[in-house]
Scaffold this motif. Structure first.
Motif, short mmCIF file in Angstrom:
data_model
loop_
_atom_site.label_atom_id
_atom_site.label_comp_id
_atom_site.label_asym_id
_atom_site.label_seq_id
_atom_site.Cartn_x
_atom_site.Cartn_y
_atom_site.Cartn_z
N LEU A 135 0.86 -1.17 0.00
CA LEU A 135 0.00 0.00 0.00
C LEU A 135 0.89 1.23 0.00
O LEU A 135 1.91 1.27 0.68
CB LEU A 135 -0.91 0.01 1.23
CG LEU A 135 -1.87 -1.17 1.37
CD1 LEU A 135 -2.75 -1.00 2.60
CD2 LEU A 135 -2.73 -1.33 0.13
N SER A 136 0.49 2.21 -0.73
CA SER A 136 1.28 3.42 -0.87
C SER A 136 1.13 4.31 0.35
O SER A 136 0.02 4.77 0.67
CB SER A 136 0.84 4.17 -2.13
OG SER A 136 1.40 5.46 -2.16
N LEU A 137 2.22 4.57 1.02
CA LEU A 137 2.22 5.47 2.17
C LEU A 137 1.76 6.85 1.75
O LEU A 137 0.94 7.48 2.41
CB LEU A 137 3.61 5.55 2.80
CG LEU A 137 3.78 6.55 3.94
CD1 LEU A 137 2.93 6.15 5.13
CD2 LEU A 137 5.23 6.66 4.34
N ALA A 138 2.27 7.32 0.63
CA ALA A 138 1.91 8.66 0.16
C ALA A 138 0.42 8.76 -0.13
O ALA A 138 -0.22 9.75 0.26
CB ALA A 138 2.73 9.01 -1.09
N ALA A 139 -0.15 7.76 -0.79
CA ALA A 139 -1.58 7.79 -1.10
C ALA A 139 -2.42 7.72 0.17
O ALA A 139 -3.42 8.43 0.29
CB ALA A 139 -1.94 6.64 -2.04
N ALA A 140 -2.01 6.89 1.10
CA ALA A 140 -2.75 6.79 2.37
C ALA A 140 -2.68 8.11 3.13
O ALA A 140 -3.70 8.60 3.64
CB ALA A 140 -2.20 5.64 3.22
N ALA A 141 -1.49 8.68 3.22
CA ALA A 141 -1.33 9.94 3.96
C ALA A 141 -2.15 11.05 3.31
O ALA A 141 -2.82 11.81 4.00
CB ALA A 141 0.15 10.32 4.01
N THR A 142 -2.13 11.12 1.99
CA THR A 142 -2.91 12.14 1.29
C THR A 142 -4.40 11.96 1.56
O THR A 142 -5.11 12.93 1.86
CB THR A 142 -2.62 12.09 -0.23
OG1 THR A 142 -1.23 12.35 -0.43
CG2 THR A 142 -3.46 13.10 -0.99
N ALA A 143 -4.87 10.72 1.46
CA ALA A 143 -6.30 10.45 1.70
C ALA A 143 -6.70 10.80 3.12
O ALA A 143 -7.85 11.19 3.37
CB ALA A 143 -6.60 8.99 1.41
N LEU A 144 -5.76 10.68 4.06
CA LEU A 144 -6.05 10.96 5.47
C LEU A 144 -5.72 12.39 5.85
O LEU A 144 -5.85 12.77 7.02
CB LEU A 144 -5.26 9.98 6.36
CG LEU A 144 -5.65 8.50 6.19
CD1 LEU A 144 -4.66 7.61 6.90
CD2 LEU A 144 -7.07 8.27 6.68
N ASP A 145 -5.27 13.19 4.89
CA ASP A 145 -4.87 14.58 5.11
C ASP A 145 -3.81 14.67 6.21
O ASP A 145 -3.91 15.47 7.15
CB ASP A 145 -6.09 15.46 5.45
CG ASP A 145 -5.77 16.95 5.31
OD1 ASP A 145 -4.89 17.30 4.51
OD2 ASP A 145 -6.39 17.75 6.04
#
Length: 183
Positions: free
Chosen positions: A84-94
């Motif tokens: 899972l992409s850390l960057a994508a998860a962090a972006t989705a979670l603001d």
């Protein structure tokens, strides 16, 4: 057989010492035949930094990749749960990636729990991670690292696998919050 075990142990030590220990889980997801050219290629790619910095030669990287491929490590890195992409998860979670790593530090914390704590619907997080995975797979096809048939196989149940990973205690080995920092 002893030589293969020595090479595998040496590789694990080199990867650990070089800070690339997280590359092995990224290429070791279960799912397809071991020793395939794609598996060997992924392992060789994971070792490329060591070749670049002179830690090992290209020939050593290729030998290690072949040996690890024959041992079943690296099989189906694009077929299993995928990182899972850390960057994508962090972006989705603001959140920043560092904030997300910190939020996941307590033992047993899941991405779903972090999403709930941040007021983000888990479905939105899953959708963002699925989209990121689809984009990575599309890029892999464009780059010639996957065939369209392999991509279709990867994406066939991607939402189910991502949902499972988001709800698991170790949601992102290799490419995500507890892994190498994204992809």
């Amino acid at each position: 057989m002893r030589k293969k075990k020595i090479i595998i142990a040496t590789t694990a030590g080199v990867l650990g010492l070089s800070g690339l220990a997280l590359a092995v889980p990224a290429v070791a997801a279960p799912g397809s035949d071991s020793g395939t050219p794609a598996a060997v290629e992924r392992i060789t790619e994971a070792l490329s930094g060591l070749v670049t910095d002179g830690s090992i030669t290209q020939e050593q990287a290729e030998e290690v990749a072949g040996t690890l491929g024959e041992a079943g490590i690296g099989r189906g890195g694009h077929h299993g749960g995928g990182g899972l992409s850390l960057a994508a998860a962090a972006t989705a979670l603001d959140m920043t990636e560092d904030e997300l790593r910190t939020a996941l530090e307590p033992e047993g914390t899941t991405l779903a729990e972090v999403a709930e704590a941040e007021g983000v619907p888990v479905g939105d997080l899953v959708a963002a991670l699925v989209q990121a995975r689809e984009e990575r797979v599309t890029q892999a096809v464009e780059d010639g690292r996957l065939t369209q048939e392999e991509a279709d196989e990867v994406l066939a149940d991607v939402e189910e696998r991502v949902t499972e990973r988001v709800n698991s205690e170790a949601p992102a080995r290799g490419h995500g919050p507890r892994g190498s920092g994204g992809d």
